[in-house]
Design an enzyme around this catalytic site. Structure first.
Site, mmCIF file in Angstrom:
data_model
loop_
_atom_site.group_PDB
_atom_site.id
_atom_site.type_symbol
_atom_site.label_atom_id
_atom_site.label_comp_id
_atom_site.label_asym_id
_atom_site.label_seq_id
_atom_site.Cartn_x
_atom_site.Cartn_y
_atom_site.Cartn_z
ATOM 1 N N GLU A 1 38.610 18.541 94.066
ATOM 2 C CA GLU A 1 38.316 17.995 92.730
ATOM 3 C C GLU A 1 39.286 16.844 92.484
ATOM 4 O O GLU A 1 40.464 16.954 92.806
ATOM 5 C CB GLU A 1 38.516 19.092 91.680
ATOM 6 C CG GLU A 1 38.515 18.580 90.247
ATOM 7 C CD GLU A 1 38.800 19.673 89.202
ATOM 8 O OE1 GLU A 1 38.545 20.872 89.476
ATOM 9 O OE2 GLU A 1 39.293 19.310 88.125
ATOM 10 N N GLU B 1 41.753 12.254 82.164
ATOM 11 C CA GLU B 1 41.917 13.573 81.566
ATOM 12 C C GLU B 1 43.116 13.570 80.635
ATOM 13 O O GLU B 1 44.126 12.911 80.905
ATOM 14 C CB GLU B 1 42.109 14.647 82.655
ATOM 15 C CG GLU B 1 41.898 16.051 82.132
ATOM 16 C CD GLU B 1 42.042 17.121 83.219
ATOM 17 O OE1 GLU B 1 42.640 16.830 84.273
ATOM 18 O OE2 GLU B 1 41.566 18.242 82.994
#
Ligand SMILES: *[C@@H]1O[C@H](CO)[C@@H](O)[C@H](O)[C@H]1NC(C)=O
Ligand SMILES: *[C@@H]1O[C@H](CO)[C@@H](O)[C@H](O)[C@H]1NC(C)=O
Length: 331
Positions: A136, A141
């Site tokens: 991932e 974020e």
């Protein structure tokens, strides 16, 4: 100080890169394009957020997804008070149908979700999985009132980031073990430099900016520029027939994740990735960080249920998303 070894590694890597790095436009989304090639996911949030991910039909009928002047919007419900027994606040999570091996992802973003309890992300993950197999990569974020973006890898065991002398990045290393099974799945993260408005309110006040993430066997790197500072080929895109050399003349990335043998083997930890945009509330990160977030008392979940107007800025506004891939796959 840079060691001689680091210099040699850098030199040979850049020779390999410039020799083989011809990327071409593979996929592009602008405005209504986003209604094709993406799945609206409606499952329970795997990160335990106070969110209700809605289908494409519901998102359109509630006007949580729409296009205005070729800009694609995805927003959270900012008018409903919630019953505490409901699944959570309406929001959107989409994933791309296509997956990419070696690729450069370029996102021109005008606005990102901001504010207390929010946890937005633009990221990629292995389509084959199951997670964390195949890896991932979190490109954008952050949570709550954060103002610096974070980029992070999450992988199967035995993927470590090398010392900072072997990383060429403008950002700050937070953690170096990418293994999801240690440190409560913190992953190996890098905080973007404060000198550029890469996240949250400062990013939105600046009118957004451009993120470029390069994922290939020579490393994973993420750049960020305010729009008027971005290299022209990044800002404007290039036509299908025109090659692009990722990283060439772009300056230091904000986050550099080298995949040197001995630290993190690319083929063991990464394969073809799809892209995801999501916006959740509270949950494993925003919820756990709530107490120190400056968002006030009470619980994060209570805040989400009872303050709909706090979500007026909880939206993505995307100018364009382009994916470039090499003409020939790397051996
Ligand atoms: C959806 O919301 C936007 C932004 O508030 C607005 O401009 C647009 O007119 C709305 N569309 C519909 C169909 O209500
Ligand atoms: C909340 O939902 C539960 C279960 O559907 C219902 O019994 C209750 O009356 C609802 N509360 C409010 C304040 O609407």
């Amino acid at each position: 100080m840079r060691t001689g070894y680091a210099f040699l590694v850098t030199l040979s890597l850049s020779l390999i890169q410039s020799a083989s790095a011809l990327f071409f436009l593979k996929d592009q989304w602008i405005g209504d394009d986003f209604f094709q090639g993406w799945n609206w996911e409606t499952e329970n949030d795997p990160t335990h957020g106070r969110v209700n991910y809605v289908s494409q039909a519901e998102a359109i009928s509630k006007n949580l997804t729409y296009v205005e002047d070729d800009v694609f919007f995805m927003r959270a419900d900012d008018w409903s008070f919630l019953n505490s027994s409901s699944r959570g606040r309406d929001s959107i999570r989409i994933s791309s149908v296509n997956a990419y091996d070696d690729a450069l992802f370029v996102l021109d973003l005008r606005h990102m979700p901001q504010g207390c309890s929010t946890w937005p992300a633009f990221w990629t993950l292995s389509q084959a999985g199951p997670w964390p197999n195949g890896g991932e990569i979190d490109i954008i974020e952050g949570v709550n009132l954060n103002t610096d973006n974070q980029a992070t890898l999450h992988t199967t065991p035995m993927c470590m980031m090398p010392p900072d002398t072997l990383r060429h990045q403008a950002g700050r290393t937070i953690t170096t073990n990418c293994d999801t099974s240690v440190n409560f799945n913190t992953g190996c993260g890098v905080s973007f430099p404060d000198s550029k408005p890469s996240y949250g309110m400062p990013f939105n006040i600046a009118g957004g900016g451009i993120f470029a993430a390069l994922k290939w066997r020579f490393g994973i790197q993420v750049w960020f520029w305010p729009r008027d500072e971005a290299p022209p080929e990044v800002r404007d895109g290039v036509v299908k027939e025109e090659p692009l050399f990722p990283g060439f003349g772009w300056g230091s990335p904000a986050a550099d994740f080298p995949v040197y043998p001995g630290f993190c083997d690319y083929d063991t930890h990464f394969n073809a990735h799809e892209m995801v945009f999501d916006l959740t509330f509270c949950g494993d990160w925003a919820g756990n960080a709530w107490a120190g977030s400056g968002c006030g008392g009470g619980t994060c979940e209570n805040f989400v249920d009872n303050n709909p107007s706090a979500f007026a800025e909880a939206y993505w506004a995307i100018n364009s998303l382009r994916v470039y891939t090499p003409l020939f796959p790397f051996p």
